[in-house]
Design a protein around this motif. Sequence first.
Motif, short mmCIF file in Angstrom:
data_model
loop_
_atom_site.label_atom_id
_atom_site.label_comp_id
_atom_site.label_asym_id
_atom_site.label_seq_id
_atom_site.Cartn_x
_atom_site.Cartn_y
_atom_site.Cartn_z
N ASP A 22 6.81 3.70 -7.42
CA ASP A 22 6.95 2.62 -8.40
C ASP A 22 7.44 3.21 -9.73
O ASP A 22 6.81 4.11 -10.29
N GLU A 50 2.04 0.58 -9.96
CA GLU A 50 1.45 -0.37 -9.03
C GLU A 50 2.01 -0.20 -7.61
O GLU A 50 3.09 0.35 -7.42
N ASP A 51 1.22 -0.68 -6.63
CA ASP A 51 1.71 -0.93 -5.27
C ASP A 51 2.42 0.27 -4.65
O ASP A 51 3.59 0.22 -4.29
N TYR A 70 2.16 0.10 1.36
CA TYR A 70 2.27 -1.25 1.91
C TYR A 70 1.99 -1.26 3.41
O TYR A 70 2.27 -0.31 4.13
N SER A 104 -3.58 -8.64 -3.46
CA SER A 104 -3.04 -7.72 -2.45
C SER A 104 -2.19 -8.41 -1.39
O SER A 104 -1.27 -7.81 -0.83
N TYR A 124 -0.24 -4.93 -0.27
CA TYR A 124 0.07 -3.82 -1.17
C TYR A 124 -1.21 -3.18 -1.68
O TYR A 124 -2.16 -3.87 -2.04
#
Length: 237
Positions: A76, A41-42, A45, A199, A235
Motif C-alpha cells: 500500500d 492499509e490492507d 487479501y 474488512s 482485507y
Amino acid sequence: IVTIMKRLLFFIVALVCVQLTFSQDISITQANDSLDYNYKEDQYYFGVTYNTLTNMPNGMSQNGFSSGFHIGLIKDMPINERRNIAIGMGLGYSTNSINHNLLILKTQDNSYTYELLNDSEFTKNKFVQHLIEVPLEFRWRTSTASSYKFWRIYTGIKFGYVFASNTKFKNASGQIKNNNIKDFNQLQYGLTLAIGYDSWNAYMHYTLNSIFNSKAQLNSDNLDVKMLKIGIMLYIL
C-alpha cells in the motif's frame, strides 16, 4: 515451474499467518503509543468468488457451482498527505473452477478438440486454472490514523499467469483427465473493483481477454470466452 509456484504460494500463506499471529500484539502496542500518521492499509487479501463465463458460443452453458479462491499481499503506497488515497501493487495466487458442457479432448498430436454435450451425457465436466497474479489498484478510503473501520473503493487491473491447469470429464463409462492445457491463454488480465466497509467487501473481476487462445476453436470459430468473478473480498492489515 509448478514447484516454484507452490513454494511462492507457501511463502505468501506463511506471511499471512505471521501477520495474523502478531496482529493482536501490534494493535495493543499502537493503542499505547502515539498514533502512527504514516500508517498503511490492507496489506493482505482473501477472496471467494462465484465464476461465470461470458461471450460463450451458442449451446455452451455452465452447470453446478463454479468457484474461485484468491489470496495475496499488496504493498500500500499512499499518495496524499491524509493517506486516504493510495496506489496498491501486489502478488497473489488464484484458483478458478468452471463446470460446463464443453468437452475438451486431447488428440495424439497433443492438440485439442472441442465438442458441446447435453447434460445427460456426463456427470462431471470442468476445468481448473491456477494463476500467479499481480494486482495494481487505485485506492480511495475514509481511513484515519486512529480508525480501523472505514469505507473503501478499490479499482484497478489484475494480471494473471496460468502456471497449471487441468480438465476432468466423467460419465457412466469412466473419466478423462488432462493436465496443463496448452489452449488456455497463459497471460490473462482484467478489471477489478472492491467496494465495502470494514474488512468485508463486495468484489468483481472481469477478464478483458479470452481465457482460450486462438488455437481453441469450436466449429471453426474461436472460443473467445471471458470470465466474470463476483464474490467477497476480505482485507487485513
